[in-house]
Design an enzyme around this catalytic site. Structure first.
Site, PDB file in Angstrom:
ATOM      1  N   ARG A 150       0.784  -1.336  -0.079  1.00 25.72           N
ATOM      2  CA  ARG A 150      -0.117   0.078  -0.010  1.00 25.72           C
ATOM      3  C   ARG A 150       0.811   1.280  -0.083  1.00 25.72           C
ATOM      4  NH1 ARG A 150      -4.676  -1.994   4.080  1.00 25.72           N
ATOM      5  NH2 ARG A 150      -5.192  -3.958   2.910  1.00 25.72           N
ATOM      6  N   ARG A 180       1.690   1.443  10.429  1.00 29.12           N
ATOM      7  CA  ARG A 180       1.303   1.959   8.923  1.00 29.12           C
ATOM      8  C   ARG A 180       2.585   2.073   8.036  1.00 29.12           C
ATOM      9  NH1 ARG A 180      -3.250   4.922   7.646  1.00 29.12           N
ATOM     10  NH2 ARG A 180      -3.794   5.233   9.790  1.00 29.12           N
ATOM     11  N   GLU A 212      -7.127  -0.698  14.665  1.00 32.48           N
ATOM     12  CA  GLU A 212      -7.647  -1.739  13.805  1.00 32.48           C
ATOM     13  C   GLU A 212      -6.611  -2.810  13.470  1.00 32.48           C
ATOM     14  OE1 GLU A 212      -8.753  -2.536   9.324  1.00 32.48           O
ATOM     15  OE2 GLU A 212      -9.139  -0.409  10.217  1.00 32.48           O
ATOM     16  N   SER A 251     -10.582  -6.422   9.625  1.00 25.93           N
ATOM     17  CA  SER A 251     -11.857  -5.790   8.961  1.00 25.93           C
ATOM     18  C   SER A 251     -12.440  -6.945   8.282  1.00 25.93           C
ATOM     19  CB  SER A 251     -11.363  -4.645   8.420  1.00 25.93           C
ATOM     20  OG  SER A 251     -12.497  -3.813   7.508  1.00 25.93           O
ATOM     21  N   ARG A 286       0.631  -6.344  11.481  1.00 21.63           N
ATOM     22  CA  ARG A 286       0.340  -5.284  12.375  1.00 21.63           C
ATOM     23  C   ARG A 286      -0.110  -5.839  13.904  1.00 21.63           C
ATOM     24  NH1 ARG A 286      -4.243  -0.522  11.477  1.00 21.63           N
ATOM     25  NH2 ARG A 286      -2.506   0.070   9.896  1.00 21.63           N
TER      26      ARG A 286
END
Length: 420
Positions: free
Chosen positions: A257, A272, A344, A347, A383
């Site tokens: 990403r 991140r 988070e 998801s 993560r």
């Protein structure tokens, strides 16, 4: 992609969904106008072609001036048919482009609003009582598990090395996730991480957030940010058999990403980053089974979070923060002691028929075919190391290993700082 018939029959529902997402409602009227124009153009094309065929049948029976007049009329009609066909094709192209604009229709019950308007469904586990709090990077560096300095030296900002127990911990999380998925009946899959534009577009990742995606221009391929993308394309343009229940896959892949627009956010450590590993659940199911399947995916995610023994909460994500493909999304967020906030970790999204329509994934039903529903959910990712290190830290900088992961770390119960 939405069902055009549904837009015709209930445009107000689509407008309400767009409005709830904070997106333009004008596209609904534009779609309806383009659809009407397409049908009108097709009707005119078919009328002219039928007249052309009728004249063609009269010519062999005619002679003299009558035949010449018919031939002249046929030439005129031929030109008109070609013009009408071109006009119909142009309108169809416009309709096809517009049909990719609206996001999926938000399901009833989804909270209204934006990023901060989620609803907390439940909170599980107690937050650790820590006198001294070290963040995951300090702990990871002490364990010689995370090396962001050399990651930046080799690849740039937001890259890292996982070394020693860090590498083992990541592999442990992912292997536990894959084992959990297999026990639940998922087929494990190692997916490609480069996909064609039509697959990336079909999953809805080339819309508003296209700047998050890495593209290899020379090859016209995209690096995936989740194995959801290749798994959604796995059955593209196929008719699948769901008579025995959903088709479930667990994809293991590297993910990439760009994190465009996130400069200054979570730049420390590995929260991140540009590259990470992930095990992603993906399900193809019947439309009417999608809500129940969504609950099952969330249940497997919570099973994994219980296994790594971190406090977490489940939130119902608001309409304005869903992403274009999701009709409903639940996030699981772990407690982050160093920042006293929730982070988070997982998801899960119900994409209803949105992706399947774009990618042509169907099942047989009622003598014909119909689009299936697609759903996805994270079962483990890099993560998670952040939450494990911070929530299981001990006063001396060592870290207790959750029981479910010990087998993947040589039976260690505690990871101790390296003093050399």
């Amino acid at each position: 992609m939405l069902d055009l018939r549904q837009i015709r029959e209930d445009p107000d529902r689509v407008r309400a969904s767009q409005r709830a997402r904070g997106e333009s409602v004008d596209v609904v009227d534009q779609l309806l106008a383009a659809d009407e124009s397409r049908r009108s153009s097709l009707s005119e094309f078919e009328r002219l072609r039928a007249e052309q065929k009728s004249l063609g049948k009269l010519i062999p029976q005619a002679s003299g001036d009558e035949k010449q007049a018919l031939l002249a009329k046929t030439r005129e009609l031929s030109a008109a048919v070609k013009a009408a066909e071109a006009a119909a094709a142009e309108v169809q192209q416009r309709l096809d482009e517009l049909s990719l604009v609206p996001s999926n229709i938000v399901l009833d019950g989804v909270p209204a609003g934006g990023e901060d308007d989620y609803v907390v469904l439940r909170e599980v586990g107690g937050k650790p009582a820590l006198n001294t709090v070290r963040d995951h990077l300090e702990l990871g560096e002490g364990l010689r598990a995370i090396d962001t300095e050399r990651g930046a030296k080799v690849s740039g900002a937001r890259f890292y090395f996982l070394t020693g127990v860090g590498a083992q911990l990541e592999l442990g999380i992912l292997n536990l996730a894959l084992s959990t998925a297999v026990e639940a009946g998922f087929t494990p899959v190692i997916t490609p991480t480069l996909v064609r534009p039509e697959v990336m577009r079909g999953t809805g990742f080339l819309g508003a957030h296209a700047d998050e995606v890495y593209r290899l221009e020379a090859d016209d391929l995209y690096l995936v940010g989740t194995s959801e993308v290749p798994l959604a394309g796995y059955h593209a343009d196929e008719i699948v058999d769901l008579s025995d229940g959903p088709l479930r896959y667990a994809g293991w892949s590297a993910c990439y990403r760009r994190e465009a627009g996130s400069y200054g956010k979570d730049t420390r450590g590995i929260i991140r980053v540009h590259q990470f590993q992930k095990v992603e659940m993906f399900s193809y199911c019947r439309q009417e089974d999608a809500v129940d399947e969504h609950a099952r995916l969330l249940g497997w995610e919570e099973q994994m979070l219980a296994a790594i023994e971190v406090p977490y909460r489940v939130i119902d994500v608001a309409a304005g923060d869903l992403g274009s493909s999701a009709a409903r999304k639940f996030d699981c967020e772990a407690w982050l002691p160093s920042q006293s906030r929730w982070l988070e970790l997982t998801s899960t999204s119900n994409c209803t028929t949105f992706q399947a329509r774009r990618l042509g994934v169907r099942e047989r039903a009622d003598g014909g075919t119909r689009p299936v529903a697609t759903l996805n959910g994270t079962l483990g990712t890099t993560r998670w190391i952040v939450a494990i290190l911070e929530n299981h830290q001990l006063p001396d900088g060592s870290v207790r290993v959750p029981e479910a992961l010990r087998a993947y770390l040589g039976g260690r119960e505690v990871l101790e700082p390296v003093t050399r």
